[in-house]
Every structure is written in C-alpha cells, then in structure tokens.
Scaffold this active site. Sequence first.
Site, mmCIF file in Angstrom:
data_model
loop_
_atom_site.group_PDB
_atom_site.id
_atom_site.type_symbol
_atom_site.label_atom_id
_atom_site.label_comp_id
_atom_site.label_asym_id
_atom_site.label_seq_id
_atom_site.Cartn_x
_atom_site.Cartn_y
_atom_site.Cartn_z
ATOM 1 N N ASP A 123 -4.174 42.658 0.626
ATOM 2 C CA ASP A 123 -3.945 42.175 1.994
ATOM 3 C C ASP A 123 -2.943 43.083 2.696
ATOM 4 O OD1 ASP A 123 -4.291 40.534 4.151
ATOM 5 O OD2 ASP A 123 -3.040 38.899 3.403
ATOM 6 N N ASN A 131 -14.781 37.032 5.776
ATOM 7 C CA ASN A 131 -14.578 38.270 6.546
ATOM 8 C C ASN A 131 -15.742 38.593 7.491
ATOM 9 O OD1 ASN A 131 -12.752 40.094 3.943
ATOM 10 N ND2 ASN A 131 -11.993 38.834 5.630
HETATM 11 C C1 FPP Z 1 -7.087 42.761 4.077
HETATM 12 O O1 FPP Z 1 -6.359 43.359 5.084
HETATM 13 C C2 FPP Z 1 -8.090 43.622 3.532
HETATM 14 C C3 FPP Z 1 -9.441 43.503 3.742
HETATM 15 C C4 FPP Z 1 -10.040 42.476 4.588
HETATM 16 C C5 FPP Z 1 -10.412 44.390 3.136
HETATM 17 C C6 FPP Z 1 -9.979 45.176 1.966
HETATM 18 C C7 FPP Z 1 -10.536 46.521 2.114
HETATM 19 C C8 FPP Z 1 -9.994 47.658 1.668
HETATM 20 C C9 FPP Z 1 -8.799 47.713 0.838
HETATM 21 C C10 FPP Z 1 -10.552 48.973 2.007
HETATM 22 C C11 FPP Z 1 -11.888 49.263 1.495
HETATM 23 C C12 FPP Z 1 -12.144 48.803 0.129
HETATM 24 C C13 FPP Z 1 -12.707 49.582 -0.813
HETATM 25 C C14 FPP Z 1 -13.044 49.016 -2.125
HETATM 26 C C15 FPP Z 1 -12.999 50.991 -0.567
HETATM 27 P P1 FPP Z 1 -6.293 42.659 6.488
HETATM 28 O O2 FPP Z 1 -7.169 43.414 7.421
HETATM 29 O O3 FPP Z 1 -6.612 41.202 6.380
HETATM 30 O O4 FPP Z 1 -4.778 42.856 6.839
HETATM 31 P P2 FPP Z 1 -3.875 41.949 7.783
HETATM 32 O O5 FPP Z 1 -3.767 40.613 7.120
HETATM 33 O O6 FPP Z 1 -2.588 42.696 7.824
HETATM 34 O O7 FPP Z 1 -4.562 41.880 9.113
#
Ligand code: FPP
Length: 241
Positions: free
Chosen positions: A14, A62
Amino acid sequence: MPPALPRHIAIIMDGNGRWAEARGMRRIKGHEAGAESVRTIAEECSRLGVEQLTLYAFSEENWRRPRLETEFLMRLLKRFIAAERETLIRNQMRFSAIGRLERLPESVRKELQKTVLATKDNPRTNLCLALSYGGRAEIVDAVKAIAAKVQSGQVDPKAIDEATIAAHLYQPQMPEPDLVIRTAGEMRLSNFLLWQISYSELYVTETLWPDFRIEHLHAAIEDFGRRERRFGGLVQRPAAM
Ligand code: FPP
C-alpha cells in the site's frame, strides 16, 4: 541470516498513490515505483530461501478505481510479467497467480499463463500475485465448487470440514502465510487471504511500498523471529521449580 525465516510471506503493498502525490507526481508513477520494490523484494525472498511470497497486486475492489488507473495497472502488470520471466527462470523461482483471473484482460492472462508454464518446475520461491483477488470471493468460489460436488454426489455434506474448504481455495497447496506485512500504516486486512491468515503474524510499517527495500524486509523478518506463536495453545515453558 535471520533466526526464524517465515516459509510464506504475504504483503499488502500500500502507499503507491501517497508516494507519488508527496512528490507532486501522478498516482501511476507510484505504481511504477512500486513495481521496482516488487522486483527487489521477490529476489531477496528467493535469496533468503522463503518458500512463497504472495503479493496483493490488484483487489476485486480495485476495479472501482478510475478506468485510466486500472488500465494503466493492467498494462504495467503485463509488462512486468513478460519482462520478469527470464529473471524468474534465472533465479529458479516459480510464478503463480490467484484471484478471479477471468476478469483480467486477455493479454494479461496470456502473459500470466506463459510465465506460470515457463517456471512451473522451479524449486525456489513461488512468487504469487493476487490479482482481481478478494478473500471473501475466494471463499465464495470454494463454497460453489464444493456445492457442485455435493450436487453430483462426489462430496458428502456431512464430511465437509476445514480441510475440504482449504482444498478448494485457489491454491490449495500453499503453506499458510507465517507473516503478513502491510506497508503505509493502515491497520486493516482489506479482504486479503481471509481463510489462510487466521494464525499469521501481522507486521504493519509506515514505510510506503515504493520505499520498501531489503532492509525493511529484514526488519519485518527479525520482528517475526521475536514473536511467540501459540496457534491458540500455550507456549511450552520449563516447569516452575
Ligand atoms: C496500493 O497503492 C497498491 C495497489 C493498488 C497496486 C499494487 C501495485 C503495484 C505495487 C505495482 C504493480 C505490481 C506488480 C506486481 C508489477 P495505492 O494506490 O492504494 O496507494 P494509496 O493508498 O497511497 O493511494
């Protein structure tokens, strides 16, 4: 080498969005930076000898994000899975995915299948991506599969127990996670591996996922090594004199 190495580490990655926003960048830049952390942490888990690393890369929820962001994430995943295939093979790592994979674009599913197939006999860390994944959805899917077997007479309803449910999860052979890490500070499980993490140790760090590096992983493993795992029982202590 840390004293007690978890067999299975699961991570709620996250903070990508916050990482980008703090730098005045678009959220997608945070996801790109997050993909770098995935690479680093997966390789380190393989080096340490962790059996499985499960990463929450895209939840069922998501899909509710703006279309531009979900489309970007799908393109990023496709690129990552294709680009990492050779590295996974070189490191003798396996690759797998869990979730409602049928919801993913065809092009992502193709890359997934290729990488799963190319790495299926490898002996080192199983890098498992949870994609279009929800813990409740997984249990619902298991219940549906069991119900179908009851209907066709293959399963006796009276014989259904915890092992029956576990055998119908997306990846029945996975060891249950010993350690669940959540980055970016939130104290919740967000529908991640609900069945499998009943007895897992939780480790929450304020570090945002794109900043999560080998030393943060080591800190989490060291913390895990200090936990007393009881699984509902009592810790064996020497009898009082
Ligand atoms: C949470 O950050 C993360 C995600 C929704 C997706 C995770 C994806 C990756 C780490 C990148 C791609 C993955 C791979 C396997 C290549 P958020 O957007 O919810 O962060 P925030 O809470 O700060 O808004």
